[in-house]
Design a protein around this motif. Structure first.
Motif, PDB file in Angstrom:
ATOM      1  N   ASP A 229       0.627  -1.217   0.006  1.00 20.08           N
ATOM      2  CA  ASP A 229      -0.103   0.070   0.160  1.00 20.08           C
ATOM      3  C   ASP A 229       0.982   1.171   0.128  1.00 20.08           C
ATOM      4  O   ASP A 229       0.417   2.179   0.665  1.00 20.08           O
ATOM      5  CB  ASP A 229      -1.228  -0.032   1.061  1.00 20.08           C
ATOM      6  CG  ASP A 229      -1.970   1.096   0.935  1.00 20.08           C
ATOM      7  OD1 ASP A 229      -2.417   1.474  -0.140  1.00 20.08           O
ATOM      8  OD2 ASP A 229      -2.501   1.472   2.284  1.00 20.08           O
ATOM      9  N   ASP A 230       1.902   1.292  -0.834  1.00 19.44           N
ATOM     10  CA  ASP A 230       2.840   2.361  -1.006  1.00 19.44           C
ATOM     11  C   ASP A 230       2.388   3.056  -2.114  1.00 19.44           C
ATOM     12  O   ASP A 230       2.762   3.038  -3.313  1.00 19.44           O
ATOM     13  CB  ASP A 230       4.200   2.017  -1.149  1.00 19.44           C
ATOM     14  CG  ASP A 230       5.126   3.212  -0.976  1.00 19.44           C
ATOM     15  OD1 ASP A 230       4.778   4.255  -1.136  1.00 19.44           O
ATOM     16  OD2 ASP A 230       6.484   2.920  -1.000  1.00 19.44           O
ATOM     17  N   LYS A 231       1.329   3.981  -1.980  1.00 19.74           N
ATOM     18  CA  LYS A 231       0.793   4.867  -2.785  1.00 19.74           C
ATOM     19  C   LYS A 231       1.509   5.710  -3.717  1.00 19.74           C
ATOM     20  O   LYS A 231       1.293   5.849  -4.582  1.00 19.74           O
ATOM     21  CB  LYS A 231      -0.455   5.366  -2.290  1.00 19.74           C
ATOM     22  CG  LYS A 231      -1.642   4.831  -1.859  1.00 19.74           C
ATOM     23  CD  LYS A 231      -2.838   5.439  -1.368  1.00 19.74           C
ATOM     24  CE  LYS A 231      -4.172   4.543  -1.142  1.00 19.74           C
ATOM     25  NZ  LYS A 231      -3.792   3.555   0.020  1.00 19.74           N
ATOM     26  N   GLN A 232       2.802   6.512  -2.900  1.00 25.53           N
ATOM     27  CA  GLN A 232       3.513   7.212  -3.476  1.00 25.53           C
ATOM     28  C   GLN A 232       4.358   6.342  -4.488  1.00 25.53           C
ATOM     29  O   GLN A 232       4.570   7.191  -5.553  1.00 25.53           O
ATOM     30  CB  GLN A 232       4.421   7.955  -2.591  1.00 25.53           C
ATOM     31  CG  GLN A 232       5.102   9.065  -2.989  1.00 25.53           C
ATOM     32  CD  GLN A 232       4.485  10.186  -3.729  1.00 25.53           C
ATOM     33  OE1 GLN A 232       3.451  10.903  -3.190  1.00 25.53           O
ATOM     34  NE2 GLN A 232       4.632  10.343  -5.003  1.00 25.53           N
ATOM     35  N   MET A 233       5.008   5.668  -4.092  1.00 27.18           N
ATOM     36  CA  MET A 233       5.668   4.741  -4.875  1.00 27.18           C
ATOM     37  C   MET A 233       4.973   4.123  -6.068  1.00 27.18           C
ATOM     38  O   MET A 233       5.622   4.162  -7.507  1.00 27.18           O
ATOM     39  CB  MET A 233       6.574   3.490  -4.321  1.00 27.18           C
ATOM     40  CG  MET A 233       7.244   2.744  -5.026  1.00 27.18           C
ATOM     41  SD  MET A 233       8.737   3.438  -5.854  1.00 27.18           S
ATOM     42  CE  MET A 233       9.803   3.510  -4.358  1.00 27.18           C
ATOM     43  N   ALA A 234       3.826   3.857  -6.083  1.00 22.04           N
ATOM     44  CA  ALA A 234       3.267   3.385  -7.126  1.00 22.04           C
ATOM     45  C   ALA A 234       2.756   4.430  -8.039  1.00 22.04           C
ATOM     46  O   ALA A 234       2.736   4.392  -9.307  1.00 22.04           O
ATOM     47  CB  ALA A 234       1.779   2.669  -6.749  1.00 22.04           C
ATOM     48  N   ALA A 235       2.294   5.676  -7.570  1.00 19.17           N
ATOM     49  CA  ALA A 235       2.184   6.729  -8.465  1.00 19.17           C
ATOM     50  C   ALA A 235       3.242   7.402  -9.046  1.00 19.17           C
ATOM     51  O   ALA A 235       3.229   7.662 -10.082  1.00 19.17           O
ATOM     52  CB  ALA A 235       1.838   7.931  -7.618  1.00 19.17           C
TER      53      ALA A 235
END
Length: 306
Positions: A229-235
């Motif tokens: 759930d690492d949203k920043q890395m995914a983005a």
């Protein structure tokens, strides 16, 4: 699920069919392709499938590719083959796969004709029951399975997985809710990383990765960011790598396969930017665009292995 059957999970690798300057299958390049995927932690190898230009390889080449995959993997990861086409050919490929000692096969949807829903079930059923190997059914293009269809297929012990290449999320919700963990749910959309966040919410935790053939570290980092759930890395990875490559992919029909080979050539793997008709190679302008994205993939995201 039969506890004795090991189902492929995680990131699935789909090697290409490398061709030399004489349009012959390049066995050494294929060996390196498979070895490269294993070195970078890909959990399973799917040989002779869509990325492997299943539509364009001969029976002899198909058999050779299985032999090369067996030699390269040395039983480190499961091997699955692609089987399909007319029903007799598909059964023959399934039986050959069993003879060669692989773990299972992906049943590709039949082409040219559109059957009835019951006809599709019978097609998948006959192939799945022709051996004792694991079988994964693949819905795409002219084959769209219903809850009722899937209820019939899951009565077959050999059927262990469902791969979706259609992208109808409402239908996927219907199917996953109806069948649950009886099957392994696989995201098989072209460049599956693009849609993987949406698929994971439905229980699809496995996907086929085209870009793993040349930037597996990015595919792994993106998948890990979703799992944690690492949203920043995914983005960030979406913005810098995944969406730019996907935009290039959409420029020409057939780039879902051709772009893989171009990417492999760019990173120095012994695979040429060549495909067999009716596919065409990546055009120079798109090749340069892909090269720029790959440079970002290595400059900004340090190379990592599992």
């Amino acid at each position: 699920m039969d506890s004795k059957r090991n189902v492929p999970t995680g990131i699935l690798g789909f090697p290409v069919s490398p061709f030399n300057e004489k349009d012959k299958l390049d066995e050494k390049a294929l060996y390196e392709n498979v070895s490269f995927l294993i070195r970078h932690g890909i959990e399973s190898i799917f040989i002779g499938c869509g990325a492997g230009e299943f539509h364009a390889i001969s029976e002899d080449e198909y058999e050779t590719m299985i032999d090369v995959a067996n030699e390269a993997t040395q039983s480190q990861v499961p091997i699955y083959t692609g089987v399909g086409g007319n029903i007799r050919t598909a059964v023959r490929q399934a039986e050959l796969s069993e003879k060669k000692g692989v773990d299972g096969y992906l049943i590709l949807p039949p082409y040219l004709v559109e059957g009835t829903r019951q006809g599709d079930v019978e097609y998948f059923s006959r192939i799945a029951q022709s051996t004792q190997l694991n079988a994964i059914v693949y819905q795409r293009n002219n084959v769209l399975l219903t809850k009722e269809s899937l209820y019939q297929l899951v009565t077959i012990p050999q059927v262990v997985g469902f791969k979706d290449g259609v992208g109808n999320m409402e239908q996927n919700i219907q199917l996953t809710q109806a069948v649950g963990d009886r099957l392994e749910w696989i995201n098989g959309m072209p460049m599956a990383e693009v849609t993987m966040p949406a698929y994971m919410a439905l229980g699809f935790e496995t996907f086929s990765s085209a870009i793993s053939n040349y930037i597996p570290h990015v595919s792994r980092m993106f998948y890990d960011s979703l799992l944690h759930d690492d949203k920043q890395m995914a983005a960030d990875i979406y913005r810098d790598v995944i969406l730019p490559i996907n935009n290039i992919r959409k420029q020409r029909s057939g780039y879902a396969v051709a772009l893989i080979k171009a990417g492999m050539e760019i990173v120095g793997l012994p695979v040429r930017n060549t495909v067999r008709p009716p596919l065409t190679p990546v055009e120079p302008v798109h090749y340069k665009e892909l090269e720029a994205v790959i440079n970002v993939a290595f400059d900004k995201y340090a190379l990592q292995t599992k």
